[in-house]
Design an enzyme around this catalytic site. Sequence first.
Site, short mmCIF file in Angstrom:
data_model
loop_
_atom_site.label_atom_id
_atom_site.label_comp_id
_atom_site.label_asym_id
_atom_site.label_seq_id
_atom_site.Cartn_x
_atom_site.Cartn_y
_atom_site.Cartn_z
CD GLU A 12 -2.61 -1.15 2.62
OE1 GLU A 12 -3.65 -1.81 2.66
OE2 GLU A 12 -2.15 -0.57 3.61
CB CYS A 24 3.09 7.56 3.12
SG CYS A 24 3.73 6.54 4.44
CB CYS A 45 7.09 -4.75 8.77
SG CYS A 45 8.35 -3.89 9.75
CB CYS A 54 6.18 -1.85 16.45
SG CYS A 54 7.84 -1.38 15.94
CB CYS A 66 2.94 -1.07 13.98
SG CYS A 66 3.01 -0.69 12.23
N GLY A 102 7.00 -1.61 6.22
CA GLY A 102 8.40 -2.06 6.15
C GLY A 102 9.36 -1.19 6.92
CD GLU A 103 13.48 0.17 9.87
OE1 GLU A 103 12.58 0.58 10.59
OE2 GLU A 103 14.38 0.92 9.43
CB SER A 118 10.02 6.95 9.62
OG SER A 118 9.74 6.57 10.95
CB SER A 152 9.77 4.75 15.50
OG SER A 152 9.32 5.11 14.22
CG LEU A 153 12.99 7.36 21.50
CD1 LEU A 153 14.22 6.57 21.07
CD2 LEU A 153 13.42 8.73 22.03
CG HIS A 154 7.15 4.90 19.41
ND1 HIS A 154 6.71 6.10 18.92
CD2 HIS A 154 7.23 4.09 18.32
CE1 HIS A 154 6.52 6.01 17.61
NE2 HIS A 154 6.85 4.81 17.22
CG ASN A 157 -3.86 6.54 13.73
OD1 ASN A 157 -4.69 7.40 13.98
ND2 ASN A 157 -2.69 6.80 13.16
CB CYS A 213 1.06 6.42 11.63
SG CYS A 213 1.56 7.99 11.01
N1 SAH Z 1 9.50 1.04 10.12
C1 SAH Z 1 9.56 2.46 10.17
C2 SAH Z 1 8.55 3.17 9.29
C3 SAH Z 1 7.12 2.72 9.33
S1 SAH Z 1 6.03 3.27 10.57
C4 SAH Z 1 9.48 2.94 11.61
O1 SAH Z 1 9.28 2.13 12.48
O2 SAH Z 1 9.69 4.13 11.85
C5 SAH Z 1 5.84 4.99 10.56
C6 SAH Z 1 5.52 5.57 11.94
O3 SAH Z 1 4.19 5.22 12.38
C7 SAH Z 1 6.44 5.06 13.02
O4 SAH Z 1 6.83 6.09 13.90
C8 SAH Z 1 5.57 4.06 13.74
O5 SAH Z 1 6.06 3.76 15.01
C9 SAH Z 1 4.24 4.77 13.74
N2 SAH Z 1 3.11 3.91 14.04
C10 SAH Z 1 3.04 2.57 13.92
N3 SAH Z 1 1.83 2.13 14.32
C11 SAH Z 1 1.12 3.20 14.70
C12 SAH Z 1 -0.22 3.38 15.17
N4 SAH Z 1 -1.04 2.37 15.31
N5 SAH Z 1 -0.62 4.64 15.44
C13 SAH Z 1 0.21 5.70 15.25
N6 SAH Z 1 1.47 5.58 14.78
C14 SAH Z 1 1.93 4.35 14.52
#
Ligand code: SAH
Length: 342
Positions: free
Chosen positions: A88, A101, A108, A112, A115, A155-156, A187, A210-212, A286, A329
């Site tokens: 997609e 995007c 992937c 996470c 995700c 994907g990463e 990212s 993506s730190l989180h 989301n 996202c």
């Molecule tokens: N693999 C890469 C790029 C893809 S995700 C990465 O991890 O950065 C793009 C961004 O969306 C990342 O910051 C990811 O952590 C975030 N993301 C993933 N799932 C999400 C969700 N359910 N709601 C909001 N952001 C999310």
Amino acid sequence: MTDIYGLTPVKLADRLTELGEKPSRAGIILPAVYGDLTTDFSALPLRNETIEKLSGNFFFGEPECVKKLVSDTADKYLFRLSDGNFIESVLMKHEFGNNVCVSTQVGCNMGCRFCASGRLRKIRDLTVSEMVGQIMHIRRDIGVKINGLSIMGIGEPLENLANVLEFIEIAQYPKGFDIGIKHITLSTCGIVTGIYELADSSSPVNLAVSLHAPDDELRKTIMPTANKYSIAEIIKAAIYYSEKNNRRITFEYVMLDGVNDSDECAGKLAALLSPLNCYVNIIRYNPSDGSEFKCSPHERIMGFYDILKKNGIGVTMRRELGASVNAACGQLRAEAGNTKYK
Ligand code: SAH
């Protein structure tokens, strides 16, 4: 036959030489292919013999778009690849322009927990042509220029860096898509080795990490890659990236209710990031089907935001685009009845 969308300008010139043509012909072919979006070599101002050679040796490997979901702010495109896999891409319609995007892998492996993309195991990396094909299709579909790219679909990207770098080179070609390096953001979930490689590459795009979570212990509970790379190593790589390329790094932080959104987390994050040339991009979580998390309430998000601000950290809130078409996202997940995804 060679897929022309998979060739950087240098590789196209080399291929032309192999075919007994002048490599400088690439200067005629590339603007036609990426600027005029042609898929017919006979329209080019070249000798018939050359046109026949091009038609006999190159094809245009654009993936087939099998579904498009439209909303005010974002459109989601579902593509079928030549081997039957699905990916997609999302067109984000900002007032300052169109941003695409782009996905970099089928599925992937980062896993996470929050995700949706990560629930599909990685099947394979995308080829250069499959990344170019996503923007080629969307460019053709919208009929106007694409202003920026977010390399943050499924994907990463740092796991597929060699192909991603060639894709970026094609996206930047001045007489083609002409997307400037400052308008491209990649990212990563924090693949440290890849951050150094990208920093030293010829295309140091904007880097988002993506730190989180503000500490390894918490991060490990939501992101399996935290077991491999510590936050200290990620910060060191981010400083290298920022200093080498004179860039401000973005740290993404998704707001998970009761998980990583406390005042204490905000304070720790501010302390961690204050020495860096960076800002934090706060992302509303989301939800997707069967997800175990909830997005933090608005007041909590604002409380978190205020603590970062008070501590001198630049903060932005990611505008939520595309949630109504499951294109926000973390919601990108190839659907389409592909049995490989069940
Ligand atoms: N693999 C890469 C790029 C893809 S995700 C990465 O991890 O950065 C793009 C961004 O969306 C990342 O910051 C990811 O952590 C975030 N993301 C993933 N799932 C999400 C969700 N359910 N709601 C909001 N952001 C999310």
